[in-house]
Design a protein around this motif. Structure first.
Motif, mmCIF file in Angstrom:
data_model
loop_
_atom_site.group_PDB
_atom_site.id
_atom_site.type_symbol
_atom_site.label_atom_id
_atom_site.label_comp_id
_atom_site.label_asym_id
_atom_site.label_seq_id
_atom_site.Cartn_x
_atom_site.Cartn_y
_atom_site.Cartn_z
ATOM 1 N N LEU A 23 30.858 41.150 3.412
ATOM 2 C CA LEU A 23 30.424 40.471 4.628
ATOM 3 C C LEU A 23 29.468 39.324 4.326
ATOM 4 O O LEU A 23 29.581 38.235 4.892
ATOM 5 C CB LEU A 23 29.750 41.476 5.576
ATOM 6 N N ILE A 24 28.517 39.570 3.431
ATOM 7 C CA ILE A 24 27.536 38.518 3.131
ATOM 8 C C ILE A 24 28.201 37.370 2.371
ATOM 9 O O ILE A 24 27.812 36.212 2.540
ATOM 10 C CB ILE A 24 26.330 39.091 2.355
ATOM 11 N N ALA A 25 29.205 37.668 1.570
ATOM 12 C CA ALA A 25 29.927 36.599 0.866
ATOM 13 C C ALA A 25 30.648 35.700 1.864
ATOM 14 O O ALA A 25 30.647 34.467 1.730
ATOM 15 C CB ALA A 25 30.919 37.206 -0.126
ATOM 16 N N ILE A 26 31.265 36.309 2.887
ATOM 17 C CA ILE A 26 31.945 35.525 3.924
ATOM 18 C C ILE A 26 30.935 34.679 4.692
ATOM 19 O O ILE A 26 31.169 33.501 4.986
ATOM 20 C CB ILE A 26 32.712 36.459 4.877
ATOM 21 N N ALA A 27 29.793 35.301 5.010
ATOM 22 C CA ALA A 27 28.751 34.576 5.744
ATOM 23 C C ALA A 27 28.252 33.378 4.943
ATOM 24 O O ALA A 27 28.060 32.284 5.489
ATOM 25 C CB ALA A 27 27.597 35.517 6.074
ATOM 26 N N LEU A 28 28.040 33.578 3.647
ATOM 27 C CA LEU A 28 27.545 32.496 2.795
ATOM 28 C C LEU A 28 28.512 31.316 2.774
ATOM 29 O O LEU A 28 28.093 30.156 2.810
ATOM 30 C CB LEU A 28 27.332 33.012 1.367
ATOM 31 N N ALA A 29 29.805 31.617 2.707
ATOM 32 C CA ALA A 29 30.801 30.551 2.639
ATOM 33 C C ALA A 29 30.733 29.645 3.856
ATOM 34 O O ALA A 29 30.960 28.432 3.763
ATOM 35 C CB ALA A 29 32.196 31.148 2.509
ATOM 36 N N GLY A 30 30.386 30.209 5.014
ATOM 37 C CA GLY A 30 30.316 29.405 6.216
ATOM 38 C C GLY A 30 28.962 28.781 6.471
ATOM 39 O O GLY A 30 28.861 27.663 6.975
ATOM 40 N N ILE A 31 27.889 29.512 6.102
ATOM 41 C CA ILE A 31 26.540 29.101 6.481
ATOM 42 C C ILE A 31 25.920 28.107 5.501
ATOM 43 O O ILE A 31 25.294 27.127 5.917
ATOM 44 C CB ILE A 31 25.631 30.340 6.617
ATOM 45 N N ILE A 32 26.064 28.360 4.206
ATOM 46 C CA ILE A 32 25.360 27.556 3.205
ATOM 47 C C ILE A 32 25.700 26.069 3.295
ATOM 48 O O ILE A 32 24.790 25.223 3.280
ATOM 49 C CB ILE A 32 25.625 28.100 1.784
ATOM 50 N N PRO A 33 26.976 25.674 3.407
ATOM 51 C CA PRO A 33 27.251 24.230 3.537
ATOM 52 C C PRO A 33 26.592 23.627 4.773
ATOM 53 O O PRO A 33 26.079 22.502 4.721
ATOM 54 C CB PRO A 33 28.781 24.183 3.629
ATOM 55 N N ILE A 34 26.605 24.355 5.894
ATOM 56 C CA ILE A 34 25.994 23.839 7.126
ATOM 57 C C ILE A 34 24.492 23.666 6.946
ATOM 58 O O ILE A 34 23.905 22.641 7.327
ATOM 59 C CB ILE A 34 26.291 24.793 8.303
ATOM 60 N N ILE A 35 23.834 24.673 6.352
ATOM 61 C CA ILE A 35 22.389 24.602 6.138
ATOM 62 C C ILE A 35 22.030 23.461 5.195
ATOM 63 O O ILE A 35 21.058 22.730 5.407
ATOM 64 C CB ILE A 35 21.860 25.945 5.571
ATOM 65 N N ASN A 36 22.819 23.294 4.145
ATOM 66 C CA ASN A 36 22.536 22.232 3.183
ATOM 67 C C ASN A 36 22.646 20.851 3.834
ATOM 68 O O ASN A 36 21.784 19.983 3.638
ATOM 69 C CB ASN A 36 23.493 22.330 1.991
ATOM 70 N N VAL A 37 23.698 20.645 4.604
ATOM 71 C CA VAL A 37 23.869 19.352 5.275
ATOM 72 C C VAL A 37 22.748 19.115 6.276
ATOM 73 O O VAL A 37 22.161 18.025 6.341
ATOM 74 C CB VAL A 37 25.247 19.284 5.980
ATOM 75 N N ALA A 38 22.410 20.153 7.062
ATOM 76 C CA ALA A 38 21.346 20.010 8.060
ATOM 77 C C ALA A 38 20.008 19.704 7.398
ATOM 78 O O ALA A 38 19.253 18.840 7.863
ATOM 79 C CB ALA A 38 21.246 21.279 8.902
ATOM 80 N N SER A 39 19.708 20.398 6.313
ATOM 81 C CA SER A 39 18.432 20.192 5.624
ATOM 82 C C SER A 39 18.321 18.775 5.080
ATOM 83 O O SER A 39 17.280 18.120 5.229
ATOM 84 C CB SER A 39 18.284 21.190 4.471
#
Length: 203
Positions: A23-39
């Protein structure tokens, strides 16, 4: 808005096993790119050296962005990397955490923790208390239950990542404040994270 994936992975593996890790691997795949771009975009807009001008090349050249993109492309392509490459990446990844923590420590002034300002206190309260509460509310509204909801609470309750300090320093943000926030949240999470799991995660 960044979250300590090293801590989250370690705790999820021990508390929720293989399903939690999936579950956390799936979450990371979706969340990390969004967080990186936003940051990157927020720092580009507000930090002293960026001048507030948006430039798409800023995203393309930033290692937080292109590394996420390369990782996703490799994942979706199904290509298997050679064993030596995987070993090298694994060693580099393990060294990255220690290196990032050393950088945070070098930029920290203990006096900043002794006299926390409003930004440090507010960001820590939002990250360690409000975010896991919001996460569990959204999770329950979407029908997530049991250990799956526990994984969601844990991911919301971990402190910010040490990479936030590196990104802030790289892009001309307030790296000193970010070092204080990272350190304060990491220390406080020793108490707040178990508390959030007890109060919000299913028994």
């Amino acid at each position: 808005i960044r979250w300590n994936t090293f801590m989250a992975f370690g705790l999820v593996e021990r508390l929720y096993g293989a399903r939690g890790m999936a579950l956390i691997a799936i979450a990371l795949a979706g969340i990390i790119p969004i967080i990186n771009v936003a940051s990157v975009m927020v720092l580009r807009a507000y930090c002293d050296t960026a001048g507030g001008r948006f430039n798409p090349l800023t995203l393309l050249k930033n290692p937080f962005i292109w590394s996420s993109a390369v990782g996703l492309m490799l994942n979706f392509s199904g290509l298997a990397l050679p064993g030596p490459v995987l070993s090298a990446v694994d060693i580099t990844g393990k060294a990255a955490l220690a290196g990032a923590l050393l950088l945070v420590g070098s930029g920290l002034r203990l006096a900043d923790l002794g006299k926390p300002d409003a930004a440090l206190v507010l960001s820590s309260l939002v990250k360690l208390f409000m975010l896991p509460l919001v996460a569990v509310c959204f999770g329950m509204a979407l029908g997530i239950t049991g250990n799956d909801l526990g994984v969601l609470v844990l991911c919301g309750a971990v402190p910010t990542a040490s990479g936030a300090y590196i990104l802030s320093r790289q892009m001309g943000g307030d790296a000193r404040l970010m070092a204080a926030i990272t350190t304060a949240q990491t220390l406080a999470s020793a108490l707040t994270l178990p508390l959030m799991l007890v109060l919000l995660a299913p028994k």
